[in-house]
Enzyme design. Structure first.
Site, PDB file in Angstrom:
ATOM      1  N   TYR B 438      41.019  53.665  30.966  1.00 39.51           N
ATOM      2  CA  TYR B 438      39.656  53.551  31.523  1.00 39.51           C
ATOM      3  C   TYR B 438      38.958  54.905  31.686  1.00 39.51           C
ATOM      4  O   TYR B 438      39.579  55.932  31.610  1.00 39.51           O
ATOM      5  CB  TYR B 438      39.598  52.674  32.762  1.00 39.51           C
ATOM      6  CG  TYR B 438      40.297  53.080  34.043  1.00 39.51           C
ATOM      7  CD1 TYR B 438      40.733  54.355  34.314  1.00 39.51           C
ATOM      8  CD2 TYR B 438      40.477  52.106  35.031  1.00 39.51           C
ATOM      9  CE1 TYR B 438      41.328  54.671  35.515  1.00 39.51           C
ATOM     10  CE2 TYR B 438      41.082  52.412  36.244  1.00 39.51           C
ATOM     11  CZ  TYR B 438      41.497  53.700  36.472  1.00 39.51           C
ATOM     12  OH  TYR B 438      42.090  53.995  37.670  1.00 39.51           O
ATOM     13  N   GLU B 439      37.658  54.854  31.862  1.00 39.96           N
ATOM     14  CA  GLU B 439      36.806  56.060  31.832  1.00 39.96           C
ATOM     15  C   GLU B 439      36.985  56.843  30.539  1.00 39.96           C
ATOM     16  O   GLU B 439      36.894  58.070  30.520  1.00 39.96           O
ATOM     17  CB  GLU B 439      37.076  56.965  33.031  1.00 39.96           C
ATOM     18  CG  GLU B 439      36.850  56.335  34.382  1.00 39.96           C
ATOM     19  CD  GLU B 439      35.456  55.744  34.562  1.00 39.96           C
ATOM     20  OE1 GLU B 439      34.528  56.177  33.862  1.00 39.96           O
ATOM     21  OE2 GLU B 439      35.312  54.832  35.384  1.00 39.96           O
ATOM     22  N   GLY B 440      37.180  56.120  29.462  1.00 44.62           N
ATOM     23  CA  GLY B 440      37.385  56.767  28.165  1.00 44.62           C
ATOM     24  C   GLY B 440      38.859  56.896  27.859  1.00 44.62           C
ATOM     25  O   GLY B 440      39.576  57.617  28.548  1.00 44.62           O
TER      26      GLY B 440
END
Lengths: 596, 596
Positions: B438-440
């Site tokens: 998550y968050e990239g």
């Protein structure tokens, strides 16, 4: 979530690396040539793809459950197991004398991978039964054999291995369960065993527990452990089932993975003593248990390959369907399937290369096992036994550690969806983690490699394998650009390996902390090297096939690409591992225990 | 299962590596010296050890639940969150103008680690609120700021980031949610957003969603995305809560880990349209979202450090209690605690070194952030901004990938017990896996590193950092045997890094597949190098302190031992990674897509 057994890759290994033609020349294996292998694997694939694999996901959501002293397995397991036994799969590698099919491990091992890919939790039951059969075959007296082997080999009854106790995990010297000799020659067994896989279940009529316990007055430590057969139900003279024996499941564990396989706590003797039968002689239990464990360790290594393959297939499928972002090379105008993206390819290739490398290694090890048991020449048997024994910690240790990497990448390819349980990739990640632990943790495998397999003969076996690898390097160095690249990486990895072997052999007695500080990295390096070597051999075969106008050029080219990737991306880890082992031993123990 | 915040190690970094004395000279940070840091961290430790950490295990067993359109969080979360807000923790790093404490990130980041170690699932709520605050501070108009900031900074309301849609994960160009301008200047927002962390919950009175959507007629792709504030409850003129807005949680995900944090599917506008307020200007949404994402990415990197620390503490505790087998060096006659065994030490040291290395890296990055925003000299601000931006993908990418290794080892140290959920080690293994996603994902971090951070300036920033590392090497090379060993490994890793930077810079346009094939390995190599560098600096500080008669010799010696271990065992991975990137790019893409 569908699974397709990699039969073609398995047959490639069996034919070209494990050399089934040579196996089929050994007494007892006359009918076990390539055609047999193909027929068996195709039938095995069909059964597992259609019957066993579809149960995997739901069984994770609705695991085995415990009530009273009984365990109900997941939906469909009982019926699938019935089909498994009816197909004769349990007897695949076991002697025809007791109803088995007597096939070589070279074939049986591939079948094991298929079963485990289909359903790791389900496959554990047959895996443990295999171990019990091996132990009885090797060490059991005629009566025990007559009473139990046929039923185990048919799969009508299942087997377990009872080693672990709360205070005795890796350290079997700490086993406290006890066995009291009875006037009739039987024993009464008392104690608590934990982590007993399929220690209780509803898939078979009887469960044959093989149990480590101490007879009164036995020496302390591992030299005072004996092995007993303790059936769940007593067996009457005519083979029918009699009274319930005094062994009961008191609970099953709540685990991170392989949830469908019941992991039992078994209580022996709370109601007067569980009746047990000595296997072989008193105080030789550990020796016999090692027979089971060595079979089981190899099989757990294959489980690593199996779960990695399953994770790989799932990731490939997702990568070929999921559309996201434009390719960096501009080859597609808009968003494309993610298999276009270089990092997705790197992940898939890593999974593929690790899996194929370990599969090739395990196949060659299986052939060595067959030769060690069936070759007519005693010297050849011995050589193969030595080679096989060196391979066991690599197959177990390296294949399972690599399965953690592969299943991690499997989740990663899925992005956020991978973390959602409904997708299925997460299950493989959770399931795989047990593999580096049970049947001897990676450290235990590595201890075996360092102590028994390397230091004991001063690194002789290791060096002999290195010499074989060097021969492959020479062939590769005279070949194509791909072959040469593989030769270069293989050479660097082999040199790293030799440095480490020298270091381990020299330090094992002089500075055991230093030797054992590098034990797991050594095992990983050795496994990496041997897997890379086998892929190097595979590359040679594939190039030769292509030059000869192979009618399966796509497969052969893929094999070459995979071998090259392995060399470029996995073998390149070896020199750094060498540095850590040989030059970094002191820093492992530098921090005092109380400073952590 | 208890957790003890590593306040001493954090203060060491803050004092000696991040140089809080220099931070405290910047305008606005006059009161933020070492004493403040110590007071804040000790209070933070107390709160999280006593209140937040004890909820972690039970919340995993009884996660957030969804019913109708509402979500009930795990037992104790609501009360703990109330205490969290009352303690002013949400406002730690935010401006005093809106009720925050205005402390530097150098301190705030360490507090973030403590909160996340205590309870990753719980900590996600404040983490997302921080992101929303950052976005409003940077891009929000006065009215939005006046309406929302104080309530967010006090923690009375929480914030979310709404990027992902089923077809738009890593690829935000595919966002389809739409916003229709209304005559009163507001917008009506329609669409489905998935994977919304704390998208619905019962811990706060209102939830402020920051939502990416397209205004009609906007350009295609990422240049047509705008950012909106969509509150769960409308806010009246007097700040009180008004009508329910048209955004509803339709379900939450069933995840492998961080189970207690509700991951919502949010439906916008099914009942006429959710009222939204434009943040900044139309079509600049992605730019603003990057503000939130960069804050969040750094914070997720810290989550990696946090979960690794928690896993480490648990493993150390077990290793110091569990008795199993005799030490190989004969130092104990019988069975000993497993921390005596070299491989257990190797695992613990690996966890420790990775954690401390990443912590040091994150601390130095935080100080750069502070200087980038607060230093009076524009040139210094710019330099620090450039450095910080280079660090973000390393802190996020490397720290989270290393957390997978650390949590794996954490389970492994426990042996079979690690696989049993009751032990707690397995939770860290399951929780950590989301961090690389998550968050990239790691690939997205690596793309950022390759494209924006390396190729764009031809590797200039990377080389400037390498030059700083070289300076540290020189200091080390003139020091003790440990220092010299670290210098040698650092040098080899730096040279590997420079080779890779040259390769990436040269290939990014010429052969983008080759450059991006090595993107994740490059990120790991860079993170490895920078973490090792910071431990090298730490070693120099520790040796100087010992020479000066430090009154904490034990800590300083442990720091030296850890730095040395990192160099011997982790930095040694770098040259192999270089080979794979620079010489192995072609084999990543060699297998055709349809041959998988």
């Amino acid at each position: 979530m569908s699974y397709k057994a990699p039969v073609k890759d398995m047959l490639f290994n069996i034919e070209h690396l494990a050399r089934i033609d040579q196996v089929a020349q050994m007494p007892g294996f006359e009918d076990a040539g390539l055609e047999t292998a193909q027929a068996v694997l195709e039938e095995c694939a069909r059964f597992n793809e259609e019957v066993v694999a579809p149960l995997n996901f739901e069984a994770d959501k609705a695991p085995s459950s415990h009530s009273g002293t009984s365990v109900t397995t997941s939906k469909g397991f009982k019926e699938a197991y019935k089909q498994y036994t009816e197909g004769g799969w349990q007897g695949l590698q076991h002697p025809a004398d007791f109803g088995g099919q007597g096939l070589p491990k070279t074939i049986g091992s591939a079948c094991g991978e298929i079963l485990n890919s289909a359903n790791l939790s389900f496959a554990l039951c047959p895996l443990l039964t295999d171990g019990a059969i091996e132990a009885l075959l090797t060490a059991g007296g005629d009566e025990l054999k007559a009473t139990y082997l046929e039923k185990l080999i048919s799969g009508e009854w299942t087997g377990t291995m009872n080693l672990t106790e709360p205070q005795a995990g890796s350290d079997l010297a700490a086993v406290r369960s006890r066995a009291e000799p009875q006037p009739d020659g039987t024993y009464k067994v008392f104690g608590t065993k934990i982590f007993i896989t399929y220690g209780e279940h509803d898939m078979a009529d009887n469960i044959v527990h093989l149990v480590l316990a101490r007879v009164q007055g036995a020496p302390e430590g591992v030299k005072g452990i004996s092995l007993f057969v303790v059936p769940k139900f007593m067996v009457n003279q005519d083979g029918s089932l009699g009274d319930r024996n005094d062994v009961y499941c008191v609970s099953i564990e709540h685990k991170m993975g392989i949830k469908a396989s019941p992991t039992a706590v078994l209580q022996y003797g709370d109601h007067g003593g569980a009746i047990g039968y000595l296997v072989g002689e008193e105080n030789r239990g550990l020796e016999y248990m090692f027979i089971m464990m060595n079979a089981a360790r190899y099989a757990v290594g294959v489980q690593g390959i199996a779960i990695a393959e399953r994770a790989y297939q799932k990731a490939v499928q997702y990568a070929q369907e999921r559309v996201q972002s434009r390719p960096v090379d501009g080859s597609v105008k808009g968003a494309a399937t993610i298999i276009h993206h270089p990092d997705v390819r790197r992940m898939l290739m890593t999974m593929r290369a690790l899996t194929e490398g370990c599969r090739a290694m395990s196949s060659v090890a299986a052939a060595a096992y067959d030769a060690a048991h069936h070759h007519p020449d005693a010297e050849v048997r011995k050589q193969n036994q030595t080679f096989y024994e060196f391979m066991v910690p690599l197959v177990k240790g390296y294949s399972t550690e690599m399965s953690l990497e592969a299943t991690d990448l499997g989740v990663q390819v899925h992005g956020g969806m991978g973390f959602i349980e409904e997708t299925g990739a997460a299950q493989y990640y959770r399931d795989a983690k047990i593999l580096t632990i049970y049947e001897g943790t990676s450290a235990i495998q590595a201890n075996d490699l360092v102590g028994r397999k390397t230091a004991r003969d001063g690194g002789q076996t290791a060096k002999a394998i290195a010499a074989q690898i060097e021969a492959t390097e020479k062939e590769l160095a005279a070949g194509s650009a791909d072959a040469q690249a593989v030769a270069r990486r293989l050479k660097a990895a082999r040199q790293a390996f030799i440095d480490v072997v020298d270091f381990i052999a020299a330090q094992a007695k002089a500075d055991p902390n230093a030797a054992y500080a590098g034990s797991v990295p050594y095992m990983l390096l050795a496994g990496n090297l041997v897997a890379g070597w086998q892929l190097g051999r595979a590359l040679l075969v594939a190039e030769k096939a292509l030059a000869g106008g192979s009618n399966d050029a796509g497969f052969m080219k893929a094999k070459i690409a995979t071998a090259r990737f392995y060399a470029d991306h996995i073998l390149t880890r070896a020199p750094g591992t060498r540095d850590a082992i040989v030059e970094g031993a002191d820093s492992v123990m530098a921090l005092p225990m109380d400073a952590f």
